[in-house]
Scaffold this motif. Sequence first.
Motif, short mmCIF file in Angstrom:
data_model
loop_
_atom_site.label_atom_id
_atom_site.label_comp_id
_atom_site.label_asym_id
_atom_site.label_seq_id
_atom_site.Cartn_x
_atom_site.Cartn_y
_atom_site.Cartn_z
N GLY A 32 0.84 -1.18 0.00
CA GLY A 32 0.00 0.00 0.00
C GLY A 32 0.88 1.24 0.00
O GLY A 32 1.76 1.38 0.86
N VAL A 33 0.67 2.13 -0.97
CA VAL A 33 1.47 3.35 -1.09
C VAL A 33 0.58 4.55 -0.79
O VAL A 33 -0.49 4.70 -1.38
N THR A 34 1.02 5.38 0.14
CA THR A 34 0.24 6.55 0.53
C THR A 34 1.16 7.75 0.74
O THR A 34 2.34 7.57 1.10
N LEU A 35 0.65 8.95 0.51
CA LEU A 35 1.48 10.14 0.67
C LEU A 35 1.91 10.32 2.13
O LEU A 35 3.03 10.72 2.40
N LYS A 36 1.00 10.04 3.06
CA LYS A 36 1.32 10.14 4.49
C LYS A 36 0.71 8.96 5.21
O LYS A 36 -0.51 8.77 5.21
N ARG A 37 1.55 8.19 5.87
CA ARG A 37 1.10 6.99 6.56
C ARG A 37 0.07 7.31 7.65
O ARG A 37 -0.93 6.59 7.81
N TYR A 102 -11.83 6.58 14.39
CA TYR A 102 -12.06 5.80 13.16
C TYR A 102 -10.73 5.56 12.43
O TYR A 102 -10.40 4.42 12.08
N ALA A 103 -9.98 6.64 12.20
CA ALA A 103 -8.71 6.49 11.49
C ALA A 103 -7.75 5.59 12.27
O ALA A 103 -7.07 4.74 11.69
N ALA A 104 -7.71 5.77 13.60
CA ALA A 104 -6.80 4.96 14.41
C ALA A 104 -7.15 3.48 14.35
O ALA A 104 -6.27 2.61 14.27
N ALA A 105 -8.45 3.17 14.40
CA ALA A 105 -8.87 1.77 14.37
C ALA A 105 -8.55 1.13 13.03
O ALA A 105 -8.09 -0.02 12.96
N MET A 106 -8.80 1.85 11.92
CA MET A 106 -8.50 1.29 10.61
C MET A 106 -6.99 1.16 10.41
O MET A 106 -6.51 0.16 9.85
N GLN A 107 -6.24 2.14 10.86
CA GLN A 107 -4.78 2.06 10.73
C GLN A 107 -4.22 0.88 11.52
O GLN A 107 -3.29 0.21 11.07
N ALA A 108 -4.77 0.63 12.69
CA ALA A 108 -4.30 -0.50 13.50
C ALA A 108 -4.48 -1.82 12.75
O ALA A 108 -3.61 -2.71 12.81
N VAL A 109 -5.58 -1.95 12.03
CA VAL A 109 -5.82 -3.16 11.23
C VAL A 109 -4.86 -3.21 10.05
O VAL A 109 -4.23 -4.25 9.78
N LEU A 110 -4.70 -2.11 9.35
CA LEU A 110 -3.81 -2.07 8.19
C LEU A 110 -2.38 -2.42 8.54
O LEU A 110 -1.74 -3.25 7.89
N PHE A 111 -1.87 -1.77 9.58
CA PHE A 111 -0.45 -1.88 9.90
C PHE A 111 -0.08 -3.22 10.55
O PHE A 111 1.10 -3.54 10.67
N SER A 112 -1.09 -3.98 10.95
CA SER A 112 -0.81 -5.30 11.55
C SER A 112 -1.20 -6.45 10.63
O SER A 112 -1.05 -7.62 11.01
N GLN A 113 -1.69 -6.13 9.43
CA GLN A 113 -2.19 -7.17 8.53
C GLN A 113 -1.04 -7.94 7.87
O GLN A 113 -0.19 -7.34 7.21
N PRO A 114 -0.98 -9.26 8.04
CA PRO A 114 0.03 -10.05 7.32
C PRO A 114 -0.12 -9.89 5.81
O PRO A 114 -1.21 -9.67 5.30
N ASN A 115 0.99 -10.01 5.10
CA ASN A 115 1.06 -9.89 3.64
C ASN A 115 0.89 -8.47 3.13
O ASN A 115 0.81 -8.26 1.92
#
Length: 615
Positions: A32-37, A102-115
């Motif tokens: 996943g590529v984003t301008l700001k993590r 909301y952003a924190a909860a979604m980021q927590a899922v993204l940043f811990s997702q395998p693969n």
Amino acid sequence: MGLRYDVIVVGLGHAGCEAALACARLGVSTLGVTLKRDRAAVMSCNPAVGGTAKGHLVRELDSLGGQMGRVADLAGTHFKTLNDSKGPAVQATRVLCDREAYAAAMQAVLFSQPNLDVREAEVSSLVVEGGQVAGVVLGDGTQVLARAVLLTTGTFLQALMHVGEKKEVGGRLGDDAARGLSDSLRAAGFSLGRFKTGTPARLARASIDWDAVTPQPGDFPPRPFSWRTRGELASGEVFPRQPAVTCGLTATTSETHRLLRDNLHRSPLFQGDIVGRGPRYCPSLEDKVVRFAARERHQVFLEPEGPRSPLVYPAGLSTSMPADVQLAFLRTVPGLERVEVVRFGYAVEYDYAPPTQLRATLETKAVSGLFFAGQLNGTSGYEEAAFQGLWAGLNAALQVKGEPPLLLGRDEAHGAVLVDDLVTKGVDEPFRMFTSRSEHRLKLREGNADLRLAKHGHRVGLLPREALERAEARAHAVMAEVTRLKRGGLALRLKRPEMSHARLGEGRADWPTLPPDVVEEVEVEVKYEGYIAQAERAAAREAEATDRWRIPEGFRFDAVRGLGAEAVEKLAAHRPGTVGQARRIPGLTPAAVSLLLVALKRGPGPGSGGTPPLE
């Protein structure tokens, strides 16, 4: 050897989050590529998820294995069922969220997702080799290779923000624009257009006179979106997780409208500075005042951005007027007479790609392995973007794995209607989903999304067996109770408008104890049985007549006997994948569709495909 992944997702807004998670959860290596993590999953405009038709999309997304509904439940502060006095087809859930949670909860899922790896960078161009995407080039010149690329760029392509006469490059306040990718898309053969969106000022919560506005509490008990949350409720977990907030209702005044009319000469929208077309169903306040000149007032819904947030989002007051005009007209609204503005509203112009350039999977026709989702396709709204992201992500991952795509019929999901309308009809303004866009809306209710779609989510590998079994158990309970009611003659009584399941059960020792979501579905199934059966028959006839007939790649429309030049031009431009899609092309006559269907049925030849119906 350089960096290499199976899939690259460009942008991590609401579409990109769903796309990246879907790919990674299906076992393909994903970047996943984003301008700001730290800006991933930020709610750029209103801090809410759901609403009319949008709630349907969220429940459908959740039933397929998506994430938005679960995160909305975790961050929700104000839950409301809209249209609860109307029929079940239009009843929908809307959840006001704590924006930061909301952003924190979604980021927590993204940043811990395998693969799934997440990288901060700008994608400056695509790598395309022989009509196949091969990767991307980052702003620093790094090349990253991939077998599939998903673009979910939101409002960031060549983005320009407007506040009165002031212009600033950026796709969102505090964020830059993506400058190079538009040129790369044009070089690859894609046409681009220009749209605009807007957002209102953010108000200081403490400066609002809350005693002067009408309180708007949420529902109690609240209705969650996600199957995960409903499972927690059944096991006694606390819900909601966030403290509740009460919103406020007020309205504009004649003085508000006078101020806006007197300052239209300073509006970038009315002076031609903004060339992109905005959403007709969510116009700026100055646009509403001009278009609906006879209206004396417009509702304003004051939404706190979180239980502890100092900010309030004034829904209904989107604007790009100069800052001094914004402050002046805000103070003419009851309750806002002494309001302080923390951040002024603005409009954003951005590039989008007309979605008729896409296949039904959201893969582009011009470049294999390249998928578009979200506002890049000309849509508006978090929910529309998220569903497209899931759809495109699933199909990109399935393609990489060599498995068949996930394609749903218009009678199976509002999300399928959304995708089909985009790729078949295209857009001339930012697209917003409505239940009225679906000819099968009575069948596609929010309450039965899991019954319709859980089997598909589990089949492709995104929805766990636990969720499938929960949906199957609920479906069985509904069917069993409907059967019992019919045997006992109670179904006829239940169809009477003044009766409810609860009232019918008063004083009956033999009445079973059922979960509320089963009771609600039983009532709908019994009361609307005739209409539902009629809708299902219509769907079956439509599928048999058109939707199941596939049009082969390379089919020569100009060789279809009797087909006029205009029809050939429209078909060649849209390249529909089925006769059903052809039927929905704007301006294509029923006679032309009939000629196309006859040619397909006729058998081999330059103007026929000999292609059997889809199974």
